[in-house]
Design a protein around this motif. Sequence first.
Motif, short mmCIF file in Angstrom:
data_model
loop_
_atom_site.label_atom_id
_atom_site.label_comp_id
_atom_site.label_asym_id
_atom_site.label_seq_id
_atom_site.Cartn_x
_atom_site.Cartn_y
_atom_site.Cartn_z
N THR A 154 14.69 -10.34 -16.09
CA THR A 154 14.91 -10.43 -17.71
C THR A 154 16.31 -9.62 -17.99
O THR A 154 16.63 -9.45 -19.18
N GLY A 155 17.08 -9.38 -16.91
CA GLY A 155 18.05 -8.65 -16.91
C GLY A 155 18.15 -7.01 -17.40
O GLY A 155 19.20 -6.42 -17.71
N SER A 156 17.02 -6.63 -17.15
CA SER A 156 16.93 -5.04 -17.42
C SER A 156 17.68 -4.29 -16.87
O SER A 156 17.81 -4.80 -15.48
N ASP A 157 18.40 -3.36 -17.30
CA ASP A 157 19.37 -2.42 -16.71
C ASP A 157 20.54 -2.92 -16.13
O ASP A 157 21.49 -2.46 -15.58
N ILE A 158 20.79 -4.20 -16.85
CA ILE A 158 22.16 -4.87 -16.49
C ILE A 158 22.92 -5.03 -17.74
O ILE A 158 22.49 -5.16 -18.79
N ARG A 159 24.31 -4.69 -17.36
CA ARG A 159 25.12 -4.88 -18.45
C ARG A 159 26.30 -5.70 -18.13
O ARG A 159 26.95 -5.90 -17.01
N VAL A 160 26.50 -6.84 -19.05
CA VAL A 160 27.73 -7.77 -18.87
C VAL A 160 28.55 -7.80 -19.81
O VAL A 160 28.38 -7.64 -21.06
N ALA A 161 29.89 -7.76 -19.20
CA ALA A 161 31.17 -7.76 -20.02
C ALA A 161 31.30 -9.14 -20.14
O ALA A 161 31.40 -10.20 -19.20
N VAL A 162 31.49 -9.48 -21.73
CA VAL A 162 32.04 -10.89 -21.90
C VAL A 162 33.19 -10.86 -22.40
O VAL A 162 33.59 -10.09 -23.59
N ILE A 163 34.16 -11.41 -21.65
CA ILE A 163 35.58 -11.54 -22.22
C ILE A 163 35.72 -12.82 -22.77
O ILE A 163 35.76 -13.92 -22.44
N ASP A 164 36.20 -12.62 -24.38
CA ASP A 164 35.87 -13.83 -25.26
C ASP A 164 36.67 -13.59 -26.46
O ASP A 164 37.69 -12.83 -26.52
N THR A 165 36.10 -13.96 -27.61
CA THR A 165 36.70 -14.03 -28.89
C THR A 165 36.05 -12.67 -29.61
O THR A 165 36.33 -12.40 -30.82
N GLY A 166 35.23 -11.73 -29.00
CA GLY A 166 34.63 -10.63 -29.28
C GLY A 166 33.23 -11.04 -29.78
O GLY A 166 32.63 -11.92 -29.46
N MET A 167 32.48 -9.91 -30.52
CA MET A 167 31.25 -9.96 -30.91
C MET A 167 30.85 -9.37 -32.30
O MET A 167 31.36 -8.23 -32.54
N ARG A 168 30.12 -10.10 -33.09
CA ARG A 168 29.59 -9.58 -34.29
C ARG A 168 28.14 -8.84 -34.16
O ARG A 168 27.64 -9.83 -33.51
N SER A 169 27.74 -7.80 -34.56
CA SER A 169 26.31 -7.45 -34.46
C SER A 169 25.55 -8.62 -35.23
O SER A 169 26.01 -9.20 -36.03
N HIS A 170 24.56 -8.77 -34.54
CA HIS A 170 23.55 -9.93 -35.05
C HIS A 170 22.08 -9.53 -34.75
O HIS A 170 21.78 -8.46 -34.02
N PRO A 171 21.10 -9.98 -35.62
CA PRO A 171 19.57 -9.71 -35.37
C PRO A 171 19.16 -9.89 -34.02
O PRO A 171 18.16 -8.84 -33.40
N ASP A 172 19.77 -10.58 -33.15
CA ASP A 172 19.42 -10.93 -31.58
C ASP A 172 20.24 -9.89 -30.78
O ASP A 172 19.81 -10.01 -29.65
N GLY A 173 20.89 -9.13 -31.33
CA GLY A 173 21.65 -8.13 -30.40
C GLY A 173 23.15 -7.66 -31.00
O GLY A 173 23.66 -8.13 -31.92
N LYS A 174 23.28 -6.50 -30.28
CA LYS A 174 24.72 -6.08 -30.55
C LYS A 174 25.25 -5.25 -29.41
O LYS A 174 24.71 -4.99 -28.41
N PRO A 175 26.66 -5.22 -29.13
CA PRO A 175 27.30 -4.57 -28.29
C PRO A 175 27.16 -3.13 -27.90
O PRO A 175 26.98 -2.50 -29.02
N VAL A 176 26.87 -2.58 -26.88
CA VAL A 176 26.86 -1.29 -26.49
C VAL A 176 28.20 -0.78 -26.35
O VAL A 176 28.25 0.46 -26.39
N ALA A 177 29.13 -1.40 -26.12
CA ALA A 177 30.50 -0.90 -25.97
C ALA A 177 31.44 -2.10 -26.38
O ALA A 177 31.22 -3.27 -25.91
N LYS A 178 32.75 -1.76 -26.74
CA LYS A 178 33.50 -2.98 -27.24
C LYS A 178 35.22 -2.45 -27.00
O LYS A 178 35.30 -1.35 -27.32
N ALA A 179 35.95 -3.19 -27.07
CA ALA A 179 37.38 -3.19 -27.01
C ALA A 179 38.00 -4.48 -27.18
O ALA A 179 37.55 -5.46 -26.87
#
Length: 306
Positions: A154-179
């Motif tokens: 299920t991806g437990s303990d894995i963090r994925v860096a998404v290089i894209d248009t950014g991310m807004r917090s959503h009921p399905d999830g929010k980023p743990v770090a961002k730049a």
Amino acid sequence: MTPNKKASVVEKLLGLTLVAFLCIPSISGASAGGSDTAFSARALQMIKAKGADKVDLIVTYRNAASAADEDAVRGQGANLRRALPLINGHAISVPAQAAQKLVEKTPNIDHVSVDESLEAAYYTVGSPSVGSSHSSVPTAVMRAYPGLSTLAYTGSDIRVAVIDTGMRSHPDGKPVAKASFVAGEKEDDNHGHGNHVAGTIAGSGSHSEGPYRGIAPDAEIVVARALDEYGVGQASDVIAALEWVVKSKDEFNIRVVNLSLGHPVYESVETDPLVQAVEALVRVIEEDGEMLFPDRFIVQAEESGM
């Protein structure tokens, strides 16, 4: 996306250290010849077309860039827009007519490429009779692959860096770090593609009560915004984001990198700055011995209509 491609994506996100989706056609690029061998063929074409106007270029160096190199570049009227240490280079803007003299005056320069415009990877919808448009639509992962809910991964303990248009917090999830690497812009997604990708990877599915759950719902997302509100950016912005991932991977425990973006191939993979940046990231991970499955390390290039 066909079922086979979706299955491939599932495997990669659940088991690989790095997945780099460079959405570019798999054709060979051309290199320049004669006295202009430092330039890609496309850079020479761009310089010829621009005349006195400025052109955005990426220069890479034979040896580590020095203050003398930077002074020589500025001496030809160029602006150093961004340092790119991951590929030992700079993103510059220079009057096109001064570009060749810049190389002559800076012997440490090894190669010159166009700082290419690139964009998020989309599906094209619509028909020629009514016009077509780019669209990012939710991906019903669980409807397409209902068996995912029975898997232990299920991806437990894995963090994925998404290089894209950014991310807004959503009921399905929010980023743990961002730049953000888009000048003057925050990390929020003002386009939609970044949230689409992040949700496909790690959305909890709570907002849709299940069908739009991501393929690795226990993974966490680290956002590196490199594309603007139109889903467009430059290669140097993505390279800077990759540099940040390298520097931040231990701090944020980044184990996967996703780039669903690209541009057409204009030169060889041996000199293309974006390809070289991805390969530099691969080398860093290999040298650190942090690959989850060393025998299954994959960098995938998918053909697109871009």
